[in-house]
Design a protein around this motif. Structure first.
Motif, PDB file in Angstrom:
ATOM      1  N   LYS A  27      10.096   4.324 -12.385  1.00  0.00           N
ATOM      2  CA  LYS A  27       9.979   4.860 -11.024  1.00  0.00           C
ATOM      3  C   LYS A  27      11.212   4.561 -10.173  1.00  0.00           C
ATOM      4  CE  LYS A  27       7.403   0.995  -8.901  1.00  0.00           C
ATOM      5  NZ  LYS A  27       8.343   0.723  -7.817  1.00  0.00           N
ATOM      6  N   ASP A  28      12.017   3.576 -10.613  1.00  0.00           N
ATOM      7  CA  ASP A  28      13.236   3.240  -9.865  1.00  0.00           C
ATOM      8  C   ASP A  28      14.470   3.962 -10.382  1.00  0.00           C
ATOM      9  OD1 ASP A  28      11.843   1.514  -8.222  1.00  0.00           O
ATOM     10  OD2 ASP A  28      12.146  -0.215  -9.535  1.00  0.00           O
ATOM     11  N   ILE A  29      14.324   4.734 -11.464  1.00  0.00           N
ATOM     12  CA  ILE A  29      15.464   5.472 -12.011  1.00  0.00           C
ATOM     13  C   ILE A  29      15.689   6.729 -11.181  1.00  0.00           C
ATOM     14  CG2 ILE A  29      16.309   6.752 -14.016  1.00  0.00           C
ATOM     15  CD1 ILE A  29      14.806   4.800 -15.795  1.00  0.00           C
ATOM     16  N   LYS A  30      16.912   6.914 -10.718  1.00  0.00           N
ATOM     17  CA  LYS A  30      17.223   8.028  -9.821  1.00  0.00           C
ATOM     18  C   LYS A  30      16.890   9.375 -10.450  1.00  0.00           C
ATOM     19  CE  LYS A  30      20.969   9.873  -6.962  1.00  0.00           C
ATOM     20  NZ  LYS A  30      20.148   9.845  -5.742  1.00  0.00           N
ATOM     21  N   ALA A  31      17.080   9.464 -11.770  1.00  0.00           N
ATOM     22  CA  ALA A  31      16.824  10.732 -12.456  1.00  0.00           C
ATOM     23  C   ALA A  31      15.365  11.159 -12.353  1.00  0.00           C
ATOM     24  CB  ALA A  31      17.219  10.608 -13.930  1.00  0.00           C
ATOM     25  N   PHE A  32      14.479  10.207 -12.069  1.00  0.00           N
ATOM     26  CA  PHE A  32      13.052  10.519 -12.035  1.00  0.00           C
ATOM     27  C   PHE A  32      12.523  10.685 -10.609  1.00  0.00           C
ATOM     28  CE2 PHE A  32      11.000   9.324 -16.331  1.00  0.00           C
ATOM     29  CZ  PHE A  32      11.984  10.052 -16.987  1.00  0.00           C
ATOM     30  N   LYS A 329      -5.007  11.373   1.954  1.00  0.00           N
ATOM     31  CA  LYS A 329      -3.979  12.369   1.649  1.00  0.00           C
ATOM     32  C   LYS A 329      -4.417  13.223   0.462  1.00  0.00           C
ATOM     33  CE  LYS A 329       0.395  10.012   2.820  1.00  0.00           C
ATOM     34  NZ  LYS A 329       1.667   9.544   2.204  1.00  0.00           N
ATOM     35  N   PRO A 330      -4.039  14.500   0.434  1.00  0.00           N
ATOM     36  CA  PRO A 330      -4.223  15.275  -0.804  1.00  0.00           C
ATOM     37  C   PRO A 330      -3.499  14.572  -1.949  1.00  0.00           C
ATOM     38  CG  PRO A 330      -3.667  16.727   1.022  1.00  0.00           C
ATOM     39  CD  PRO A 330      -3.500  15.323   1.532  1.00  0.00           C
ATOM     40  N   ARG A 331      -4.074  14.618  -3.120  1.00  0.00           N
ATOM     41  CA  ARG A 331      -3.554  13.819  -4.232  1.00  0.00           C
ATOM     42  C   ARG A 331      -2.099  14.137  -4.557  1.00  0.00           C
ATOM     43  NH1 ARG A 331      -8.283  14.028  -8.731  1.00  0.00           N
ATOM     44  NH2 ARG A 331      -7.588  16.169  -8.825  1.00  0.00           N
ATOM     45  N   HIS A 332      -1.711  15.411  -4.440  1.00  0.00           N
ATOM     46  CA  HIS A 332      -0.346  15.783  -4.807  1.00  0.00           C
ATOM     47  C   HIS A 332       0.678  15.283  -3.795  1.00  0.00           C
ATOM     48  CE1 HIS A 332      -1.480  18.923  -1.946  1.00  0.00           C
ATOM     49  NE2 HIS A 332      -0.200  19.141  -1.756  1.00  0.00           N
ATOM     50  N   GLN A 333       0.226  14.801  -2.628  1.00  0.00           N
ATOM     51  CA  GLN A 333       1.150  14.310  -1.608  1.00  0.00           C
ATOM     52  C   GLN A 333       1.355  12.797  -1.670  1.00  0.00           C
ATOM     53  OE1 GLN A 333      -0.031  15.619   2.296  1.00  0.00           O
ATOM     54  NE2 GLN A 333       0.052  17.791   1.767  1.00  0.00           N
ATOM     55  N   ARG A 334       0.653  12.114  -2.552  1.00  0.00           N
ATOM     56  CA  ARG A 334       0.795  10.662  -2.628  1.00  0.00           C
ATOM     57  C   ARG A 334       2.111  10.293  -3.309  1.00  0.00           C
ATOM     58  NH1 ARG A 334      -5.462   9.323  -4.522  1.00  0.00           N
ATOM     59  NH2 ARG A 334      -6.422  10.172  -2.640  1.00  0.00           N
ATOM     60  N   THR A 335       2.862   9.415  -2.670  1.00  0.00           N
ATOM     61  CA  THR A 335       4.152   8.982  -3.197  1.00  0.00           C
ATOM     62  C   THR A 335       3.968   7.802  -4.151  1.00  0.00           C
ATOM     63  OG1 THR A 335       4.516   7.387  -1.419  1.00  0.00           O
ATOM     64  CG2 THR A 335       5.212   9.674  -1.016  1.00  0.00           C
ATOM     65  N   ILE A 336       5.059   7.386  -4.775  1.00  0.00           N
ATOM     66  CA  ILE A 336       5.011   6.214  -5.651  1.00  0.00           C
ATOM     67  C   ILE A 336       4.562   4.989  -4.864  1.00  0.00           C
ATOM     68  CG2 ILE A 336       6.458   4.590  -6.935  1.00  0.00           C
ATOM     69  CD1 ILE A 336       7.998   6.891  -8.050  1.00  0.00           C
ATOM     70  N   ASP A 337       5.100   4.830  -3.653  1.00  0.00           N
ATOM     71  CA  ASP A 337       4.697   3.688  -2.825  1.00  0.00           C
ATOM     72  C   ASP A 337       3.213   3.764  -2.475  1.00  0.00           C
ATOM     73  OD1 ASP A 337       7.235   2.646  -2.891  1.00  0.00           O
ATOM     74  OD2 ASP A 337       7.861   3.588  -1.007  1.00  0.00           O
ATOM     75  N   ASP A 338       2.725   4.971  -2.202  1.00  0.00           N
ATOM     76  CA  ASP A 338       1.294   5.144  -1.911  1.00  0.00           C
ATOM     77  C   ASP A 338       0.446   4.684  -3.096  1.00  0.00           C
ATOM     78  OD1 ASP A 338       1.905   6.230   0.542  1.00  0.00           O
ATOM     79  OD2 ASP A 338       1.678   8.311  -0.108  1.00  0.00           O
ATOM     80  N   LEU A 339       0.831   5.117  -4.292  1.00  0.00           N
ATOM     81  CA  LEU A 339       0.063   4.762  -5.486  1.00  0.00           C
ATOM     82  C   LEU A 339       0.105   3.264  -5.751  1.00  0.00           C
ATOM     83  CD1 LEU A 339       1.029   7.701  -7.872  1.00  0.00           C
ATOM     84  CD2 LEU A 339      -1.068   7.417  -6.564  1.00  0.00           C
ATOM     85  N   GLU A 340       1.223   2.626  -5.439  1.00  0.00           N
ATOM     86  CA  GLU A 340       1.316   1.176  -5.616  1.00  0.00           C
ATOM     87  C   GLU A 340       0.377   0.452  -4.657  1.00  0.00           C
ATOM     88  OE1 GLU A 340       2.940  -0.990  -7.728  1.00  0.00           O
ATOM     89  OE2 GLU A 340       3.189   0.844  -8.886  1.00  0.00           O
ATOM     90  N   ILE A 341       0.275   0.957  -3.423  1.00  0.00           N
ATOM     91  CA  ILE A 341      -0.628   0.347  -2.439  1.00  0.00           C
ATOM     92  C   ILE A 341      -2.076   0.479  -2.906  1.00  0.00           C
ATOM     93  CG2 ILE A 341      -1.549   0.594  -0.096  1.00  0.00           C
ATOM     94  CD1 ILE A 341       1.298   1.361   0.794  1.00  0.00           C
ATOM     95  N   ILE A 342      -2.445   1.675  -3.398  1.00  0.00           N
ATOM     96  CA  ILE A 342      -3.814   1.873  -3.897  1.00  0.00           C
ATOM     97  C   ILE A 342      -4.067   0.979  -5.103  1.00  0.00           C
ATOM     98  CG2 ILE A 342      -5.449   3.536  -4.838  1.00  0.00           C
ATOM     99  CD1 ILE A 342      -3.937   5.735  -3.349  1.00  0.00           C
TER     100      ILE A 342
END
Length: 744
Positions: A27-32, A329-342
């Motif tokens: 998740k920290d790789i810029k390419a992704f 939030k709609p599921r497709h709008q959740r960011t990586i940070d959002d998913l980490e919080i959940i």
């Protein structure tokens, strides 16, 4: 290097810690950056890491594909054969972040040749796994795949159009219904009325702003529209940070303002945005329709004195408010940070403690927030079809079973609704909210089946009055069918619980839907129940369930009462069908059937739907074999397996077993299956020469090879059938029980 070590493991060998390490790195790789977090999570499980030198050919034009690739670093060249047939023509180069190789979905030849033009690090996914990824993540993969067929323009136009058909992408619901749903739109409040605490906090903040920085609240113009008495979000964050050292970051200030927004104390001027640290307009509740008046000196002094306490309160509730906002939030709008919080929150949820990290990460992407403001609301009713699995985030609910009333209260961290999804059966209880403002995490049935069903399907757990009343473990074994072949069959081990709960479980889950292929548990129960309970006990329990009355205060109705009565009748028909010649061996059965028949006759005045059932019961009583056989086979809820039925254990069957003294001398006994422990004690005491004149002092006890002791009650039945492997049955005075040992 450590990422490489864990990534070269086979997916099946990767531990939860391995998957966490891979995810944190990817998740920290810029390419992704353009890869959705849910897609990255699943790549952690399915992908292999490849480190290739310059000049390596990944595949050639015309090859049948076996892998899909995503570039972590480096470049590859896309080439096609030259027109003269000599060498290749360079079409373009693909850089880090590109993904290609989707032709494996259709088992068609490659459209181009791919050659590494520098040292390259790749993720490789095998064909069978990529098809799984595609089915689960079409909407995310469409945005990252580079279509070689479009680059080379050699693919048939019709197939190219279907390959990336926009209709395959799940459409995001943007209709008015979703926009107006507070559980799905984080810009709306989740409660009908603001709580006293938050209302007071908003009053203090508003008063302090009007006294210290009145220019912040004013009319503003945007796109030719005037917005009355509003503030700019970024200025609100700046102001709050400067009021107290407790507020140490902008993100914390955002959380605190969101706590006000979710209860309606502030709102976006058009209710389109949750609180964001941007140039967006928000206003305090009621300011749109009133004239701003500078607070008096007394109000200013009071609010300035209370400001520190208000900020402390908001700092405490802010993180939870932010979590609820993310979940809405709609599921497709959740960011990586959002998913980490959940995900971090799920680590502390009691109901999920047994799940792996990978499963929790997948759940983080599909969980839906659901809130209900008022106590007494019925979430679902017994007999409803199961659509969701629930976890209580805040509050409590009551679990109500027809004929019993309230059997359990579930609190924060508990879950419910799983059993009907696992068994694809109706709900076995009614759930009623026990508190105002109850919040849930909800998983839809499709997501549950995809992520959790295989994990949860092997364990059945029922709770009543704060205790686990039934715990079954499902185990697959190979069983020979009537045709001489072998089929996977599922057996249940009773880990804990009483037989009445097993009976209730089968009534609720196995007589409403078709059997799962290979599941013979109901037949197994009907062939062995005499080991656990006498016939009079099972008849008494069935009559009790049949006679139960609906309780209107719990939302029960005559429709539910009819369902329960039909389940009892269907169970009896199954019981008869499994037992046949042994069914009438106990005369209590005739008394039971006569009483049930009379009850059904009375009920038919209210429930004419029981006409078919009463005819079948009558045919069993009158032993009308032809009618029974024809109509039993036609019943729509009966679906028989090809597996041979187990032999029926009869009450009159005799069992040979040994009873030991403390010195390991023993006597061999032969008794009926339904012999109670009291009779075994009396007969064994006589044969062993123990104190038969004081039988009350003798206890029957099993000692297992592990040293565990099980003391039997005088009413217990079928004791010899329940002995564990290498266990021994002892008869000894109660004061000698601690000295008993099981010699191996």
């Amino acid at each position: 290097m450590f990422l490489l070590m864990v990534h070269i493991k086979l997916p099946i060998d990767r531990t939860s810690d391995d998957l966490d390490i891979i995810f944190s790195k990817l998740k920290d790789i810029k390419a992704f950056e353009k890869f959705h977090p849910l897609l990255i999570q699943q790549l952690c499980y399915y992908s292999y890491f490849e480190n290739l030198e310059k000049g390596v050919t990944l595949f050639r034009t015309g090859d049948l594909g076996a892998n899909w690739f995503a570039i972590l670093s480096g470049n590859v060249d896309v080439c096609v054969p030259s027109e003269n047939g000599k060498g290749h023509t360079l079409i373009c180069s693909l850089e880090a972040g590109a993904a290609f190789g989707e032709s494996i979905l259709y088992d068609t030849p490659r459209n181009a040749t791919i050659i590494t033009s520098s040292s390259v690090m790749l993720l490789r996914v095998e064909q069978k796994d990529f098809k799984i990824l595609w089915e689960r993540n079409k909407q995310y993969l469409h945005g990252v795949i580079t279509s070689l067929s479009q680059l080379t323009n050699t693919l048939d136009p019709k197939r190219r159009a279907s390959e990336f058909d926009p209709s395959l992408i799940p459409q995001v619901a943007t209709n008015k219904l979703l926009k107006d749903d507070p559980t799905r739109n984080p810009a709306l409040p989740i409660v009908p009325n603001t709580s006293v605490r938050i209302q007071h906090a908003a009053y203090v903040l508003r008063t302090c702003i009007l006294s210290k920085a009145p220019q912040m609240i004013r009319d503003r113009k945007y796109h030719l529209k005037i917005h009355r008495s509003c503030l700019v979000a970024s200025e609100m964050v700046d102001w709050l940070i400067h009021q107290s050292p407790i507020v140490h970051s902008r993100s914390q200030a955002v959380d605190m303002w969101q706590a006000l927004l979710e209860e309606g104390a502030i709102a976006h001027v058009s209710q389109e945005h949750y609180f964001k640290d941007k140039y967006l307009f928000y206003r305090f509740s009621g300011d749109e329709d009133r004239t701003l008046i500078r607070p008096s000196n007394v109000e200013q002094n009071q609010c300035e004195q209370q400001l520190a306490d208000v900020i402390l309160t908001l700092a405490q509730v802010g993180p939870d408010a932010m979590l609820r906002m993310i979940l809405r939030k709609p599921r497709h709008q959740r960011t990586i940070d959002d998913l980490e919080i959940i995900y971090d929150q799920l680590l502390h949820v009691k109901a999920l403690s047994h799940l792996s990290s990978l499963v929790k990460r997948e759940l983080a992407g599909v969980l839906i927030f659901e809130a209900h403001p008022f106590k007494g609301k019925v979430l679902f009713t017994q007999g409803d079809q199961g659509k969701f699995w629930y976890i209580i985030l805040k509050g409590s609910v009551q679990c109500i079973v027809y004929g019993k009333g309230i059997v359990e209260t579930f609190h924060q961290g508990d879950d419910f609704g799983k059993l009907s999804l696992v068994n694809n059966s109706p709900r076995i209880a009614t759930i009623v909210l026990n508190e105002d403002n109850t919040h849930f995490l909800r998983v839809d049935k499709d997501d549950f089946n995809r992520i959790l069903r295989d994990v949860e399907a092997n364990t059945v757990k029922l709770r009543e009055f704060g205790k686990d009343v039934l715990l079954l473990e499902k185990v697959p074994i190979n069983v020979k069918t009537a045709h001489g072949t072998y089929q996977v069959c599922y057996k249940y081990f009773v880990m804990s619980g009483i037989v009445e709960k097993m009976l209730e479980y089968f009534l609720e889950t196995y007589l409403c839907v078709n059997y799962e292929e290979g599941d013979t548990s109901l037949d197994d129960f009907l062939s062995t129940y005499v080991i656990f309970m006498p016939i009079y006990q099972i008849c008494t329990r069935l009559l009790s369930i049949y006679k139960a009355k609906p309780q209107q205060r719990f939302g029960e109705n005559i429709g539910l009462a009819l369902q329960e009565k039909v389940k009892v009748i269907r169970f009896i028909l199954e019981w008869y069908d499994a037992s046949r010649e042994t069914f009438f061996e106990d005369p209590k059965i005739n008394i039971f059937l006569d009483e049930l028949y009379d009850l059904i006759l009375v009920d038919m005045k209210i429930y004419p739907q029981l006409k078919e059932e009463i005819t079948l019961i009558k045919s069993i009583i009158e032993n009308d074999t032809e009618y029974k056989d024809i109509h039993l086979r036609k019943l729509p809820w009966k679906q028989r397996n090809n597996i041979d039925k187990p032999n029926i254990i009869r009450q009159s069957d005799e069992v040979i077993f040994k009873v030991y003294c403390a010195d390991h001398t023993y006597t061999t006994m032969k008794m009926r299956v339904d012999t109670p422990a009291a009779k075994i004690i009396r007969v064994a005491a006589d044969k062993l020469g123990l104190r038969s004149d004081q039988p009350d002092d003798l206890k029957l006890c099993e000692v297992k090879s592990t040293g565990e002791r099980i003391l039997y009650k005088e009413t217990d039945l079928s004791i010899s059938y329940g002995l564990s492997l290498n266990g021994r049955l002892f008869l000894a005075p109660s004061d000698h029980l601690d000295a008993l040992v099981c010699l191996k």
